[in-house]
Design an enzyme around this catalytic site. Sequence first.
Site, PDB file in Angstrom:
ATOM      1  N   ALA A  83      -3.296  -0.020   2.216  1.00  0.00           N
ATOM      2  CA  ALA A  83      -2.639   0.637   2.340  1.00  0.00           C
ATOM      3  C   ALA A  83      -1.372  -0.174   1.043  1.00  0.00           C
ATOM      4  CB  ALA A  83      -0.961   0.866   3.102  1.00  0.00           C
ATOM      5  N   GLY A  88       9.723  -1.322  -3.264  1.00  0.00           N
ATOM      6  CA  GLY A  88      10.189  -3.257  -4.159  1.00  0.00           C
ATOM      7  C   GLY A  88       8.665  -4.002  -5.266  1.00  0.00           C
ATOM      8  N   THR A  89       7.636  -3.261  -5.248  1.00  0.00           N
ATOM      9  CA  THR A  89       6.783  -4.128  -5.537  1.00  0.00           C
ATOM     10  C   THR A  89       6.405  -4.522  -6.939  1.00  0.00           C
ATOM     11  OG1 THR A  89       5.541  -4.471  -3.005  1.00  0.00           O
ATOM     12  CG2 THR A  89       4.610  -5.640  -5.136  1.00  0.00           C
ATOM     13  N   HIS A  91       3.821  -4.820  -9.097  1.00  0.00           N
ATOM     14  CA  HIS A  91       2.542  -4.632  -9.849  1.00  0.00           C
ATOM     15  C   HIS A  91       1.671  -3.050  -8.852  1.00  0.00           C
ATOM     16  CE1 HIS A  91       1.894  -8.028  -6.428  1.00  0.00           C
ATOM     17  NE2 HIS A  91       0.564  -7.735  -7.410  1.00  0.00           N
TER      18      HIS A  91
END
Length: 157
Positions: A83, A88-89, A91
């Site tokens: 998943a 907001g991550t 990469h």
Amino acid sequence: MSDIKTIEGDFTGGKGRYCLVVGRWNSFIVEHLLQGALDALRRHGVSDKQITVVRAPGAFEIPLVCKKVAERGDVDAIIALGAVIRGGTPHFEHVAGECTKGLAAVGMEFGLPVAFGVLTVDSIEQAVERAGTKAGNKGEEAAMSAIEMVSLLNNLG
Ligand code: INI
């Protein structure tokens, strides 16, 4: 009656050997994909002895792990489960893109069905929807496609 010859797979698990490569990231979601996939395999006649589960750190690593599994030459299909959740991550796009490309490459290199059960979503809510709630279970769908592909490739000879 048509004279068209049709070659297709069925959903009888038969003697196929299946390896599930499972990412540890977002395990709260991915464990539900794993349960969905295992349930589909078992309900289509695949015994636990025909199933191997391999754990990978995250979606980025899943293609390499699939490649190593394919090199061993002892499975008829791989089911990749993971998943990738944006949330907001930074990469996110990189992880999702590399995973998709890598899995397709393994399938083509080894002539082996690699079912894509990696969620790529914007939010945890979307992930929950696709992990056994209102939008189905991506793990189950991937397992069904793996069963069909094993049968189809057998029938193609
Ligand atoms: N791995 C995932 O499986 N899902 C994610 O959502 C994710 N995000 O968003 O970062 C993720 N990152 C980790 C990545 O797969 C690698 O394990 C890590 O970069 C180390 O190589």
